[in-house]
Design a protein around this motif. Structure first.
Motif, short mmCIF file in Angstrom:
data_model
loop_
_atom_site.label_atom_id
_atom_site.label_comp_id
_atom_site.label_asym_id
_atom_site.label_seq_id
_atom_site.Cartn_x
_atom_site.Cartn_y
_atom_site.Cartn_z
N LEU A 1 -25.03 -58.67 -111.29
CA LEU A 1 -26.06 -57.89 -110.61
C LEU A 1 -26.17 -58.22 -109.12
N SER B 1 -25.71 -53.30 -105.10
CA SER B 1 -26.03 -54.26 -106.17
C SER B 1 -25.56 -53.72 -107.52
N GLU C 1 -27.41 -53.22 -110.06
CA GLU C 1 -28.38 -52.20 -110.49
C GLU C 1 -28.04 -50.83 -109.91
N VAL D 1 -23.71 -56.47 -118.79
CA VAL D 1 -24.25 -57.12 -117.60
C VAL D 1 -24.22 -58.63 -117.81
N SER E 1 -25.61 -61.89 -115.86
CA SER E 1 -26.46 -62.23 -114.73
C SER E 1 -27.31 -63.45 -115.02
N LEU F 1 -32.46 -52.47 -117.65
CA LEU F 1 -31.01 -52.23 -117.53
C LEU F 1 -30.43 -51.67 -118.83
#
Length: 220
Positions: free
Chosen positions: A55, A61, A63, A76, A78, A89
């Motif tokens: 992220l 980024s 996102e 993801v 992170s 997310l």
């Protein structure tokens, strides 16, 4: 998991190198990007089977990148552990979320699950950028069509349905006989040779391996 193409999007070189080594040991092809902008450029030219997305990236980024990866399973990775962020997310398109630091065995298991689910969703057979659609009888490499004869398509389909397994010539002929009666033992070698040539010319490399005295298999 062998043959899957996985994109690693992470600006941390140490983590990216660790993930690449881990995935290559599992037989995957690995694409790398170190920023959100670089990831979009990379994925515009090459469509992987799955994306591992950090992220906290320079430029765009994670996102911001995620909504532009529609149709791809994205896990993801992170250090952000807030439940609200994870939920947002996951609802926003991520297939899964794993908090750093993570156990590599758990990551591999989650990747395997996503690849299985992807295969069930699209009904396609995948191998290192190759996608075979049994219903439409189409083969593509990174989205570009690869034109095969009916017999060549049948051979590739059988091998892709059995990754890692050697398919004996007799079994291959039995499976082909219903659809392509013109393929006999004397001509099988020619059909396979033509198929391998077409795949090489398309840029897929050496996809099919001959196992002397037995038959054929997908190359590792």
């Amino acid at each position: 998991m062998t043959g899957a193409v996985i994109a690693v999007v992470d600006d941390d070189v140490y983590i990216g190198d660790m993930l690449e080594e881990l995935l290559r040991r599992e037989g995957c092809e690995v694409l790398r990007a170190y920023s959100g902008t670089e990831a979009l450029l990379l994925l515009d030219g090459r469509r992987p089977d799955l994306v591992l997305l950090d992220l906290m990236l320079p430029g765009l980024s994670g996102e911001e990148v995620l909504p532009r990866l529609s149709g791809l399973p994205v896990i993801v990775l992170s250090a952000k552990a807030e439940v609200e962020g994870k939920v947002s997310l996951l609802l926003g398109g991520a297939a899964d979320y794993l908090t750093k630091p993570f156990d590599t065995r758990e990551l591999l298991a989650r990747i395997a699950v996503q690849l299985r689910q992807k295969g069930r969703r699209d009904g396609l057979l995948h191998r290192s950028g190759l996608a075979l659609d049994p219903e439409r009888r189409e083969v593509t490499l990174d989205g570009a069509a690869v034109h095969l004869t009916r017999t060549e398509f049948g051979i590739l389909k059988i091998l892709m349905e059995n990754p890692g397994r050697v398919i004996a010539k007799s079994r291959l002929l039995d499976r082909l006989s219903a659809e392509t009666p013109d393929c006999v033992e004397a001509s099988l070698k020619v059909h396979v040779s033509n198929l391998r040539r077409k795949l090489r010319e398309a840029g897929a490399g050496e996809v099919i391996e001959a196992v002397w005295g037995i038959g054929f298999k997908l190359a590792d």
